[in-house]
Design a protein around this motif. Structure first.
Motif, PDB file in Angstrom:
ATOM      1  N   GLY B  93       0.825  -1.204   0.000  1.00 26.67           N
ATOM      2  CA  GLY B  93       0.000   0.000   0.000  1.00 26.67           C
ATOM      3  C   GLY B  93       0.856   1.249   0.000  1.00 26.67           C
ATOM      4  N   LEU B  96       1.532   4.405   5.440  1.00 28.15           N
ATOM      5  CA  LEU B  96       0.499   4.504   6.461  1.00 28.15           C
ATOM      6  C   LEU B  96      -0.866   4.036   5.977  1.00 28.15           C
ATOM      7  N   GLU B  97      -0.911   3.267   4.920  1.00 24.01           N
ATOM      8  CA  GLU B  97      -2.209   2.783   4.449  1.00 24.01           C
ATOM      9  C   GLU B  97      -2.534   1.492   5.194  1.00 24.01           C
ATOM     10  N   TYR B  98      -3.380   1.623   6.237  1.00 24.72           N
ATOM     11  CA  TYR B  98      -3.597   0.485   7.127  1.00 24.72           C
ATOM     12  C   TYR B  98      -4.226  -0.693   6.405  1.00 24.72           C
ATOM     13  N   GLY B  99      -5.049  -0.381   5.432  1.00 23.96           N
ATOM     14  CA  GLY B  99      -5.732  -1.449   4.717  1.00 23.96           C
ATOM     15  C   GLY B  99      -4.767  -2.463   4.148  1.00 23.96           C
ATOM     16  N   GLY B 107     -12.378  -5.853   1.420  1.00 23.66           N
ATOM     17  CA  GLY B 107     -13.421  -5.770   2.423  1.00 23.66           C
ATOM     18  C   GLY B 107     -12.955  -6.087   3.830  1.00 23.66           C
ATOM     19  N   HIS B 109     -11.262  -5.641   7.404  1.00 27.30           N
ATOM     20  CA  HIS B 109     -11.065  -4.451   8.229  1.00 27.30           C
ATOM     21  C   HIS B 109     -10.008  -4.626   9.292  1.00 27.30           C
ATOM     22  N   GLN B 112      -7.129  -2.194   9.190  1.00 28.13           N
ATOM     23  CA  GLN B 112      -7.490  -0.889   9.724  1.00 28.13           C
ATOM     24  C   GLN B 112      -7.381  -0.881  11.245  1.00 28.13           C
TER      25      GLN B 112
END
Lengths: 582, 150, 528, 255
Positions: B93, B96-99, B107, B109, B112
């Motif tokens: 990602g 800092l893109e937690y996904g 989908g 989570h 996150q």
């Protein structure tokens, strides 16, 4: 190899030699290089094709012409190279890396600038002359020399940046950097360049740096300085501003006003500095007339002037070197102990005074004839007056007070051999150029080198009229000097008579000269004092504001700035609100 | 220090400090889905220690938690925070893109969630460490001139 | 040439994430340095880190300069480039697309600034060890390097971010660490402390002004993204809120950039900070603030707005002129060489602002070129200065007497940079002054060119004094030993000196950078 | 006039604090007081931002009914290119733009930007995009309309005020204004979280500055024995003068 010789600007060789010379510790090797470099340069110059772009460069999208010889700059370059050679010989007695190297770099920069084909190259070497020459003053080592050198540098750099500003404008306006004559002074670029040239050529009121710095330079330095800076400016002027009427009057004023200063000046090297100014005036005036004959006159005069002014500075330098002073009041009677120097000095004096059979005569006649021919009577009279003045201060005053006059009792050795050799060579050129034509020598040789040789060759300097006029002028001046001297009317610090050609004007001229001399004698120092006072005031004022203890640095720790912040913010807002369109 | 002094304060403080610390952790671990988080928790935690230092003396607090530790804690917090960002880079990602943390299918989570918790933990460390460092810097400083001399 | 870095040198992850890594790497390493016990090790690490940032900056520059062919090739190879369009890299932090998320946005202008900051930062790191070892206590050295890297990261962050508020945060990150770094000079001279405090108060006021300005813009537009402002503001030109925001931002950033007369924090801070800090700050700090100013003047706002044109003509240009004259005068009278150089820095900021205030591509690129050249020359001057402080412990003019003989290599490099500062032909300074002159002529600002000339003459005087003392005066107290600065210091010093000469001969590289940067920003704001 | 003043109560307080802080920070000689002034100055800015975040008549941008069918969201000019964000986020408040979905209304509204970002040409976003006259979901921070709603402009006028008065608005006098203000604030004063987040960051920055400043003052006290700015300055000037005199004396000695 031949290609290199034909396409390399000889100035580069000299600059390179100068820089290399800075690092050669062995005196003889270095000085050998210094003598050889100008010889090589002269050889290269003789090989160059005229009116061709011999070397170009492409820098930053600008087309530079590094080397271009034409009929006008050829003679200047030649004179520069000869002067560089004479200087190198003249400097042989001492061992000074910095001075040798810088003198050669300076000469090289002047030569390179003379042959520059575009503005930017001209500017680069223009600045280089300033930077390298300052060492020749600084090297004298005195405190006065230090300050003079700093003033000199500031003024010269100012001239450089003005030139640069002008160049930028010209480039903006025309898109080309080629050195071409301007058509008028109306556009700002031309005006800026004109000012830059004016500073370097020591136009009236821009001239002070010259008298300030040259006399304070080293023995050798003064000789070197006398040759290049102003003549480079004259050449540039001739290339850019030929036939600008204003130059006639600038030149005329330039010839006249130093006379007053020169006759009352005590320091003989300073006298020479004034007379340098005066001589440059003749050239500027000729450029202002701008006819082929006049330009010939300017070029010839510059050539002759470089040699004989160097000769005079050399002789004064020799005196200074041996006696430790160049003050008229402390010298006298040196002809007994320095006979050769005295003879050479007399030759130089004769040349500058334009005695027939000396180089000054054949050169100055061209200028005078050109001015007269174009009908500038007032200017012609001014030049004539100045000619008499030249004789008075350079032709008579210099040799008289140094070598004759009342005996100072100084008994010193004759100048070193290398100095004598240099002076001898210079004298030889002065005489050879001044003689009537014979076997390719004499003035014909000089005239063939001039920008318009066909015009020059039609001109006959040794006509009865010329000689008579000149001799009349000279003899009466000499006579007056002798008479006044005999009757004790010529005090050493007072101006002498200045005789005009016409007897009728004699008393008037005398009176005028006397009056002017007195006025200048009093007003000059007074003005200097006032100017000094004002400068001091201004300096104090500036220091009070800007120095570390000054007002600007004193404010509260942060308070002043916070107020400024608020004030500027207010102003920025006001501006925004006032000007916005709705 | 005279042990008889401030008995009440000491006793109360002894009870309060664990509670304060506990509350700090409460705020911390609820920060990812309700008001709260590392900033507040860090300050509360630091307050607990500072209270201790005020009542039992800076020297004993220094023994409890030395300045080198607080400095390290602050640094570790920043490292943790930035480290999560770089972890996300490795997950494919953006920074800092937690996904992208856990390489989940579309989908998911958990990335996150984990990301937020770790970040908040980093903030906790950073803030608590900084507060204590600042406190020590002033309270623990031995002045080169005494108060009476100026 | 630079593009080959994309195709050959850089790994895919570096290309994809060059933007955040450039800032994050020094930030992370800075905190990690807390755990590093030895100053020397910290030094080596900081060299590596700044070097890595330099590498990332080169990648970004290459990306920004890359043509479509190269980009297509990269895309074919599966390398993510984050190219928004040709010439603009946009990186969404956390994957939150702008304008919602924070965006790192790099165009030709900040690619140039990033390159400058990282290049100077790397050189400064290399040279720092001897002076840091001498001036900072052993147990503090790792923290010192930590603070330095934080400052470095902050400056890079200011240059890279595309978010107005984020810019403030980075600005303060760099500023706060700068206050600390400046105050560390107290070991040598206690005057560093009031200088740092002064700087802190002024710097904070400046930053707060900036925040207020951003607040106004936020109130008017509802966004913080600079690219968004570009799109939204043209509708709101008549809005007083926007104008107030403009005024606050200009003054706030002007203060950070040492715009006269808001420069008064600078001379003392530069004079009393540790030598290494001075070197780094002089070459980067004001430059970055100036960058931010340019960014706001030309992309957020636009010279098309009359209120901005008015401030160019009536505020920025006169202040620039005043700086050039007043601070040059002040420099002339200083006895401490560091202060001379500091005042001259303010004067040079005036040159840059003058170029900017012309609001033409020509003028702005002249200003930017001077910005770059000035970083190179001032960096070199202060580096030489640091060497002298290290070996002779003196900073006054008298201490400098005769140093040309005892430390010829250091002083020759010093002289080259000094000549460049004066603007002698064949040096970098000449190129930018020439360009600036041309730009003023093109705009018809006669008086401005006159002032440039005048100020140059003053520069001759104040630098001439120093050079004269160095090369032509006898040493005050004869130093028998010939004592050069350490080799570690000489190498970066000479790199800068030679860079000055190189640019003097061939300015095409920085010129292109500046030109591209100016073209990238001019005409973006509101006048399409 | 009174109406004008009352309508902007917050701003008067902010301006007063700002001026007080700035004044203290340059007029006080005591360094601590200076820092205090600085803090007051910064605090006023925090208040300023928070005030900006209060919106009368707004709600959080949570999807409601017809909004789903909204036709706005022309997209940030470079949304497509921004689409590096991975899909599938369901962040409580904000959602990054989904890749390759340029005008997808699912991405509701950026809470801090409102609509104008999406379409720079939309001068009155509320009017253009909302089917209803009042669309609270989109009105949190609408742009000010020209002079009308600016902080220093004249009082707000009718028309756009309905949705775009983020300052309390008034019509026919102070009482009215007050009444309305009270009413509308009772209704719904929505707090935009973004300024709060910004201010949290700014507070941290402020704390850091304050800490560094205080540390410096401690060191100044140790080095100079005073924390009065003018005394510090006088000590420095005296030292500088002494140095200069010593220098002059040395120079004279040398000469």
């Amino acid at each position: 190899m031949t290609a290199l010789i034909e396409t390399l600007n000889p100035g580069f060789v000299l600059v390179l030699a100068g820089i290399v010379g800075l690092f050669i510790p062995m005196q003889r090797v270095r000085q050998g290089l210094m003598v050889i470099a100008p010889l090589v340069g002269i050889y290269m110059l003789t090989q160059a094709n005229q009116s061709m772009e011999l070397a170009t460069a492409h820098v930053l999208g600008l087309d530079l012409v590094l080397y271009r010889v034409d009929s006008l700059n050829f003679i200047f370059g030649l004179a520069f190279l000869i002067a560089a050679l004479l200087n190198a010989i003249y400097a042989l007695h001492g061992d000074d890396k910095l001075q040798d190297g810088m003198a050669m770099a300076y000469a090289g920069a002047a030569v390179a600038a003379a042959f520059a084909g575009d503005f930017l190259t001209l500017f680069v070497f223009w600045e280089l002359t300033a930077v390298s020459s300052v060492f020749l003053i600084l090297r004298a080592g005195t405190r006065a020399a230090y300050f003079a050198s700093m003033r000199y540098l500031a003024i010269q750099i100012l001239s450089g940046v003005l030139l640069l500003a002008g160049i930028t404008y010209v480039y903006q306006a025309s898109g080309a950097l080629t050195l071409q004559a301007f058509t008028s002074l109306d556009e700002p670029g031309a005006l800026l360049v004109f000012l830059a040239v004016g500073i370097k050529a020591a136009f009236p009121f821009l001239h002070n740096w010259l008298q300030d710095s040259y006399p304070k330079a080293t023995v050798v330095g003064a000789v070197v300085l006398s040759a290049f800076t102003t003549k480079l400016a004259v050449l540039t002027c001739a290339r850019l501003f030929p036939g600008f009427d204003i130059l006639i009057w600038i030149g005329a004023v330039m010839t006249v006003f130093p006379v007053f200063f020169a006759v009352i000046e005590n320091d003989l090297r300073k006298v020479l500095a004034y007379s340098l100014n005066n001589q440059v005036g003749f050239m500027i005036c000729a450029i202002g007339v701008g006819t082929p004959l006049a330009l010939n006159g300017a070029a010839a005069h510059a050539f002759a002037h470089i040699i004989y002014k160097a000769l005079l500075f050399m002789s004064m330098g020799a005196v200074l070197y041996r006696t430790g002073t160049a003050k008229a009041s402390e010298l006298g009677g040196l002809y007994k102990s320095m006979p050769f120097t005295a003879v050479f000095c007399l030759i130089g004096a004769a040349s500058i005074s334009a005695f027939p059979l000396f180089s000054g005569f054949v050169a100055k006649s061209l200028t005078m004839s050109a001015v007269a021919h174009e009908g500038y009577v007032v200017a012609w009279l001014m030049l004539l007056f100045a000619s008499a003045g030249v004789l008075e201060h350079s032709g008579i005053k210099i040799p008289y007070f140094a070598f004759f006059g009342h005996d100072s009792g100084k008994r010193v050795k004759e100048a070193p051999f290398n100095m004598l050799l240099a002076m001898g060579l210079a004298s030889a050129i002065c005489i050879l150029v001044g003689l009537p034509s014979f076997f390719g020598l004499g003035y014909g040789w000089l005239y063939n080198l001039l920008p318009y040789p066909e015009v020059a060759n039609h001109y006959e300097p040794f006509t009865l009229g010329h000689i008579l006029t000149q001799m009349q002028l000279l003899m009466l001046a000499v006579l007056a000097f002798i008479l006044l001297k005999r009757f004790g009317l010529y005090p050493p610090e007072k101006p002498g008579t200045i005789l005009d050609t016409d007897w009728a004007y004699r008393r008037l001229g005398f009176g005028f000269a006397n009056w002017a001399g007195t006025v200048w004698g009093k007003a000059g120092p007074a003005m200097t004092r006032v100017a000094g006072l004002l400068a001091q005031r201004g300096y104090d004022r500036i220091e009070a504001v800007f120095s570390p203890r000054g007002q600007l640095s004193r404010g509260p720790l942060t308070g002043g700035m916070a107020i400024w912040t608020a004030a500027l913010l207010g102003m920025a807002m006001l501006l925004s609100f006032l000007t916005v369109q709705h | 220090m005279n042990p008889d002094h401030h008995v009440i304060l000491r006793v109360v403080a002894k009870t309060l400090i664990p509670l304060i610390t506990l509350y700090a952790f409460y705020v911390q671990f609820h920060g990812d889905y309700s008001p709260g988080g590392g900033f507040q928790a860090g300050v509360i935690f630091a307050v607990g220690i500072i209270l201790y230092a005020l009542i039992f003396g800076v020297s004993s607090a220094l023994r409890l938690i030395p300045p080198s530790f607080t400095r390290g804690l602050a640094a570790a917090g920043v490292l943790l925070y930035a480290g999560v960002g770089i972890w996300a880079l490795f997950g494919g990602g953006n920074y800092l893109e937690y996904g992208a943390l856990l390489d989940e299918p579309e989908g998911g989570h958990h990335g996150q969630h984990i990301g937020i918790i770790l970040i908040e933990l980093g903030v906790l460390f950073g803030v608590a460490g900084s507060m204590l460092t600042i406190f020590y810097a002033f309270a623990g400083r031995v002045a080169e001139i005494s108060d009476e001399d100026w | 040439m630079i593009e080959s870095i994309l195709t050959h040198l850089a790994p895919a992850w570096a290309i994809a994430h060059a933007a955040p890594l450039l800032v994050v790497a020094p930030l992370v390493v800075a905190t990690a340095l807390v755990f590093v016990p030895s100053g020397r090790l910290a030094w080596l690490i900081s060299i590596l880190t700044t070097g890595a940032s330099l590498f990332f900056a080169l990648i970004l520059l290459a990306l920004v300069q890359a043509d479509t062919v190269t980009l297509a090739a990269l895309a074919d190879a599966g390398i993510q480039t984050n190219m928004l369009r040709e010439g603009v890299v946009s990186y969404a932090i956390g994957g939150w697309a702008p304008p919602v998320g924070i965006e790192f946005r790099i165009d030709a202008l900040n690619a140039m600034i990033l390159l400058l900051v990282t290049f100077i930062g790397t050189l400064a790191s290399v040279f720092s060890w001897p002076t840091v070892n001498a001036e900072i206590r052993t147990e503090k050295q790792n923290l010192f390097y930590g603070a330095y890297l934080v400052c470095f990261a902050g400056l890079a962050g200011v240059a890279i971010t595309g978010d107005a508020f984020n810019l403030f945060v980075f600005l303060e990150i760099s500023s706060i660490s700068t206050y600390v770094l400046v105050a560390l000079g107290a070991g040598r001279d206690r005057r560093a402390l009031p200088a740092a405090f002064n700087y802190l108060v002024m710097g904070t006021i400046g930053a707060t002004f900036y925040v207020i300005g951003v607040g106004f813009l936020f109130a008017a537009t509802g966004t913080l993204n600079m690219a968004d402002y570009t799109a939204l503001l043209p509708e709101l030109v008549g809005n007083r809120t926007v104008q107030a925001g403009f005024a606050f931002i200009i003054i706030g950033l002007g203060l950070k950039a040492a715009m006269w007369p808001l420069h008064q924090w600078l001379p003392n801070a530069y004079a009393y900070a540790p030598s290494f800090v001075t070197t780094f700050l002089a070459a980067t700090a004001t430059k970055v603030a100036l960058y931010a100013l340019i960014r706001f003047l030309f992309t957020v706002f636009s010279p098309a707005y009359t209120f901005e044109t008015a401030s160019f003509d009536w505020l920025i240009a006169p202040l620039a002129i005043a700086a050039m004259v007043a601070c040059s005068f002040q420099a002339v009278f200083q006895t401490d060489v560091r202060r001379t150089l500091a005042y001259s820095s303010v004067a040079q900021v005036g040159y840059m602002l003058l170029g900017v205030s012309l609001a033409s591509v020509f003028g702005v690129s002249a200003g930017l070129l001077h910005l770059m050249n000035h970083a190179l020359m001032k960096g070199g001057l202060f580096m030489a200065m640091a060497g002298i402080v290290l070996t002779y412990q003196g900073t006054t003019l008298r201490d400098f007497a005769g140093l040309g003989r005892s430390a010829p290599w250091t002083m020759t490099a010093f002289a080259i940079c000094a000549l460049s500062l004066i603007g002698v032909p064949l040096t970098a300074g000449f190129q930018s002054k020439l360009m600036l002159l041309q730009a003023t002529f093109t705009a018809g600002w006669w008086w401005a060119s006159g002032v440039i000339v005048f100020s140059s003459v003053l520069a001759v005087i104040y630098m001439g004094r120093i050079l004269e003392a160095v090369f032509f005066k006898a040493p005050e107290n004869p130093r028998k030993v010939r004592k050069e600065a350490p080799l570690l210091l000489l190498i970066p010093l000479w790199v800068l000196a030679l860079a000055n000469l190189w640019i003097g001969l061939d300015a095409s590289f920085p010129y292109d950078l500046a030109r591209n940067a100016a073209e990238a920003v001019i005409g973006v704001g509101g006048q399409q | 006039m009174l109406e004008f003043i009352l309508a902007r109560g917050n701003y008067w307080v902010i301006v007063a604090l700002m001026m007080t802080g700035l004044y203290i920070s340059f007029s006080a000689q005591n360094l601590i007081k200076r820092l205090v002034g600085l803090s007051v100055f910064q605090t006023s800015v925090f208040l300023f931002y928070i005030t900006l975040g209060k919106v009368a008549g707004g709600t959080a941008p949570i999807l409601i009914g017809e909004d789903l069918a909204g036709h706005h969201g022309a997209g940030h000019e470079e949304d497509a290119a921004h689409g590096t964000a991975a899909a599938g986020h369901e962040a409580p408040v904000e959602t990054p733009a989904a890749p390759h979905v340029e005008t997808e209304p699912v991405v509701e509204v950026d809470p801090e930007t409102g609509e104008p970002i999406a379409d720079p040409t939309a001068i009155d976003p509320a009017a253009e995009l909302a089917p209803d006259a009042v669309d609270p979901g989109h009105s949190d921070i609408p742009p000010l309309q020209g002079e009308d709603a600016s902080l220093m402009g004249e009082p707000l006028e009718d028309g756009v005020t309905e949705t775009s008065d983020y300052v309390l608005s008034g019509h026919d006098g102070a009482a009215d204004a007050l009444h309305q203000a009270a009413e509308s604030s009772l209704h719904s004063v929505y707090s935009n979280p973004l300024p709060h987040v910004l201010i949290l960051t700014a507070i941290v920055v402020g704390v850091a500055t304050l800490a560094v400043g205080l540390a410096l003052i401690v060191r100044i006290r140790e080095a100079y024995g005073t924390i009065e700015a003018d005394e510090v300055r006088n000590i420095d000037i005296d030292v500088a003068l002494e140095e200069e005199e010593a220098e002059d004396a040395a120079a004279e000695g040398a000469a």
